[in-house]
Structure formats: C-alpha cells, structure tokens
Design a protein around this motif. Structure first.
Motif, short mmCIF file in Angstrom:
data_model
loop_
_atom_site.label_atom_id
_atom_site.label_comp_id
_atom_site.label_asym_id
_atom_site.label_seq_id
_atom_site.Cartn_x
_atom_site.Cartn_y
_atom_site.Cartn_z
N ASN A 133 3.19 12.28 -2.46
CA ASN A 133 3.86 12.21 -1.16
C ASN A 133 2.91 11.94 0.00
N ASP A 134 1.62 11.74 -0.27
CA ASP A 134 0.65 11.48 0.79
C ASP A 134 0.46 9.97 0.96
N THR A 185 10.25 0.91 6.37
CA THR A 185 11.05 0.23 5.35
C THR A 185 10.56 0.57 3.95
N ALA A 186 9.24 0.53 3.77
CA ALA A 186 8.68 0.80 2.44
C ALA A 186 8.97 2.23 1.99
N ILE A 187 8.89 3.18 2.91
CA ILE A 187 9.17 4.57 2.55
C ILE A 187 10.66 4.77 2.27
N LYS A 215 11.80 3.63 -1.13
CA LYS A 215 11.42 4.48 -2.27
C LYS A 215 12.34 5.68 -2.43
N SER A 216 13.30 5.83 -1.52
CA SER A 216 14.29 6.92 -1.61
C SER A 216 13.61 8.28 -1.78
N VAL A 217 12.63 8.55 -0.93
CA VAL A 217 11.92 9.83 -1.01
C VAL A 217 12.81 10.96 -0.50
N SER A 244 0.83 -1.20 0.00
CA SER A 244 0.00 0.00 0.00
C SER A 244 0.86 1.26 0.00
N VAL A 245 1.91 1.28 0.83
CA VAL A 245 2.80 2.44 0.88
C VAL A 245 3.47 2.67 -0.47
#
Length: 520
Positions: free
Chosen positions: A318-319, A338-340, A343-345, A309-310
């Motif tokens: 970005n939401d 971990t998921a965020i 994604k190397s945001v 989902s993330v």
C-alpha cells in the motif's frame, strides 16, 4: 536503456556459456567458488556504470572494470571483468562455506584516483570531464544475505547509487537582454569529495562532463556528494564570454549547495545576467525513472510512466513513493489518482509519498477515499481544498510554510498533522476535522480568520479540547487585527510560552487539551 539507481540482477548461466566453453566453465569456477554477476539497469545481463553513455556503451561492462566484495565481514576480494566474466584479481576467489552468508560489495574498486573506496566510504574525483572520470565517481554499494548456497553457486549483486547527478542545461537556460552574443566557455560544479559527506566540510571544484563537446549549447554533467547542504559555499560556476569582444570569459556563481539526495538526478536551468546568475528552474528525477542523457536533456516524467510506477508499487503493498517535477502539472496528479483508483484499493489504505514537488495544487486530492497517510518531504505550499473531504488520516510535510484556505476541511478521519515549518495558515484550513488528535506547527506569523469574532478560523467546527497542540518554543503571542477588510492573527513582541494564555491552554481563540513546545 534506462539508467537505474539500482543495479539489476539477471543470473543467466547461458551468458557464461556464451562467454566460454563448458570446459572453460569448470576451469574458471571449480568446486564451491562463488560466481559473481553484477549488472546495472534495463534488461542487459552485462552493463556498466556509465551515467552519460549511449545505449551501446551502457549495455556492456568494460573489460578491467573492478568491484570489491567481502563475505561475512571478511577481507575484501577484488573482482575484475574479463571477457564478460567477473574473475578474482590478485588473490583467492570467494568460496561458499556456510548456508547463511552475508556479502558486501562496492564499485568502483579503489584506484589511484579514489583510493580508500570501501563498503562504508567512497570518493568522487575532481576531473569528471571524461566518461572514465564519471564512471570512477559513480560510487555504489550493496549488501545481501544468502540463507542457503544456491545450486548454481551464483551471487547476483544489486547495487545502489550513493551519488547525486547534476546536469546544467545550457540550451534551455536564458540570458538577459544585457548580452549581445553570449557563449558559455566552461562550467564548474562544487562538491565535497568524500561519501558520506561531512557537515560544512571543504568543497572541491569538479570539472564536469560536456555531453556534446562540439555543441556550444551542450549540457554539462557531474556526480556529486549527496546530503552536503551548505548555503555558504558556491554551487555552480558558469563562464560566459561575449563572442563579439576580445574580453576574457567572466565567471558567474550560484551560491548555496542544496540538500541533494543519493540516486536522484537534478537538472538546472539558469538565468544569466550581467551582474549575476540565478536558478530559474530545477527538475528532479529518480534515476530509476530516467534514461540516459541525450544531448544533456533528462527524460521527462510522463503520465504513462507515473501510472506504470503506481501500478507496480501497489502490487507489492500500500506504499506509493513517487519523485515528481518541482512544478508537477495537474495531468501528473490526475495520473496518480487514476492509477490508484483503477487498482480498486481499499478505502483509507494508501500511504502516498511525493518527493520534489513544491506545491500541491488546488483541489488535487479533494474527496478521494483511498488515502491514509501523505508525506511531502519537499513541498512548501498546500493549495486550497487540496485534501478537503478526503479520507486522509496523517499528513507529514516538514518544509511546508503556507497552508491555503480549506486545505484539509471536512477531513473527518484526520488525526495527526505534522507541519513543523508552517508559518501562514488561511481560513478554515482544518474546518470540521472532527477526529484531530495531534497538531504540530512551526512558528506561526500569520493565521487568517473570517471576522473579529474569529468565525471561520482554521479550527472552525473542531473540538480543540480533544487536541494536543505542539508549537515552536519561539512562538510569539498573536493578536487579531484587521487590514483592508481581512482579519488575521499577527505576532506581538511577547513570548507565548509561559504566558497566561499558555498556562490556560488557549491559543488563537481556541482551548486545547494540552499545549507542548519543541526546540528548533
């Protein structure tokens, strides 16, 4: 197959070809007639609204199911499923007339059980003991603007659920040892019938659907009106009988209808004693993430599901909005991080909303660099070091009552704090938050500090003269006391508003840029 609170849109002309010959297609859809495709969940082209069905039942709309559709706010046209194709019923079909067209639709179309259904108003029915009763209560709407007439003349409808789902989990509920051989003989759920609900309106007794009629431990399910919180009304009634006696089943009531959100599924585990029944645990899930109810148990929120989902949401922006269990484990929070991270945001870019979770555990988001804003609509506690050292800029938590020590310490970018219900704050909660601009608190009743000189107070190493403080108009004067070696500010029987401290912008030993008040 997943039950989704959004009806999927798969516009496949091949499906129509499978349902009729090419010649029949021209007969059914001549000229500019609108071809309707309305679906729900998963990847099946034709599915039906059936909150309790197995995969086979969910994979097909039933013949004679009906939806209402209007075009450009005109008259409502009734469409009915017939051999896998939506056809107009009792009137002329909709036709494409202009390039810019607005469609509105609702399900189910009005029946003798729920007459008056429309795009703006729906009605659930009291007898939901059958799958048909559930389907007739599964009120949904959609609206869509089409900028130009599609070449295939097809209208794909994407519905959204307007009800909340209640599941009473009997198998995992507990009976106290006061019972010898208890058995559940019936369940009733109380709800308003009209959607949208009206504050403190009358409620009706909903007869729920028993998932497995032959299993005495089966769960029970009903669809109810959301946004109808009423603490004075009964919510659940469970009838229990001792099987080794001839006594009639005894009703036990859970009082207080909670504030339920549309499109969410709530599973309640109860604790039943001889004198009363209480809610032992409630699990909240978004129907988008949940599956059909196998034997009454809603699918768990999983680590892999959270990661998926993330990842999906970050592809769109970005939401990130997630619905968690009320007592979400550290594994779930680790999965989010971990998921965020994977994604190397960019630093300070993610706006994170976590619904239903009640507590943010100790150290959960400590030192993360990608946070911008966090919204916690249901949390009541923010744990020790929960956000300390992070890049958090904005926190909004309308129900939080307790902030543990060091919860936001060293949040150098934190500017806006909105905690309108907080009453207890532990030491150094906002220590070294050097960029604070606006802080909103509830009626504070216990604010911890380190000693009689207010060292290690919640605003340690903060220039509070740059901070606008917003307090409840009911805030009392606070005095610093010591009890068993602990120091904290506690209320005096005097109003703070209008006091000399207030006039001089002083509060809890700190001087502020300004102090304002809000009515509760």
């Amino acid at each position: 197959m997943k039950i989704s609170n959004y009806i999927g849109t798969l516009a496949l002309l091949a499906v129509f070809a499978a349902c009729s010959t090419e010649g029949d297609e021209h007969v059914r859809f001549a000229g500019n007639e609108v071809k309707v495709n309305a679906t729900i969940g998963g990847e099946s082209t034709f599915t039906r609204s059936n909150p309790a069905g197995d995969e086979e039942k969910q994979s097909n709309f039933n013949d004679y199911d009906q939806i209402g559709i209007s075009m450009n706010n005109g008259a409502v046209h009734k469409y009915e499923m017939n051999n896998g194709v939506w056809e107009v019923k009792d009137g002329e079909p909709l036709k494409w007339e202009t390039e810019a067209t607005i469609f509105k639709a609702f399900y189910p179309y009005s029946t003798t059980f729920n007459s008056g259904n429309s795009f703006d108003n729906g009605r659930i029915i009291e007898n939901q003991a059958s799958e048909e009763g559930l389907a007739l209560s599964d009120y949904m709407t959609t609206d869509i603007a089409i900028p130009q007439i599609p070449e295939n003349r097809e209208l794909a409808l994407d519905f959204k659920r307007k009800t909340a789902r209640i599941i009473v989990d009997i198998e995992n509920s507990t009976f106290t040892n006061e019972f010898d051989h208890p058995a559940v003989y019936g369940v009733t759920i109380f709800s308003q019938l009209e959607i949208p609900a009206t504050p403190v309106a009358d409620v009706a007794e909903i007869t729920p659907y028993k998932i497995d009629a032959s299993d005495p431990k089966s769960s029970w399910m009903a669809l109810v009106a959301p946004n109808a919180e009423d603490k004075s009304k009964n919510f659940i009634c469970i009838k229990v009988q001792e099987t080794n006696t001839t006594d009639d089943p005894k009703p036990y009531y859970v009082k207080g209808i909670p504030n339920l959100e549309e499109g969410n599924s709530y599973t309640y585990k109860l604790k039943i004693g001889k004198d009363r029944v209480t809610i032992e645990n409630v699990t909240v899930e978004n129907w988008t993430e949940g599956t059909a109810v196998p034997g009454g148990a809603v699918s768990a929120i999983t680590v892999e599901g959270i990661k998926e989902s993330v990842t999906t949401q970050l592809k769109r922006g970005n939401d990130v909005v997630l619905t968690l269990n009320s007592n979400a484990s550290s594994d779930i929070f680790d999965a989010i991080k971990t998921a965020i991270k994977d994604k190397s945001v960019a630093d300070g870019s993610v706006n994170l909303t976590l619904k239903s979770v009640m507590t943010i555990p100790e150290g959960t988001f400590k030192d993360v660099t990608w946070l911008n804003k966090v919204t916690l609509p249901d949390a009541v506690t923010i744990g020790k070091n929960a956000f300390s050292g992070s890049s958090l800029k904005d926190i909004e938590a309308p129900k939080v009552s307790t902030v543990e020590m060091l919860a936001f310490s060293e949040c150098k970018k934190l500017e806006d704090v909105n905690l309108p219900k907080v009453s207890e704050i532990k030491i150094k909660a906002f220590c070294s938050c050097s960029n604070l601009k606006t802080v909103r608190f509830g009626t504070l009743t216990k604010v911890w500090t380190g000693d009689e000189n207010n060292r290690e107070g919640m605003f340690e190493s903060v220039n509070t003269q740059d901070v606008s403080l917003i307090l409840s108009s009911s805030q009392s004067m606070l005095t610093l006391i010591e009890a068993e070696g602990n120091f904290f500010w506690t209320p005096m029987n005097l109003p703070y508003k209008g006091s000399d401290q207030c006039v001089n912008m002083n509060f809890l030993g700190y001087k502020f840029k300004e102090i304002k008040f809000r009515e509760e």
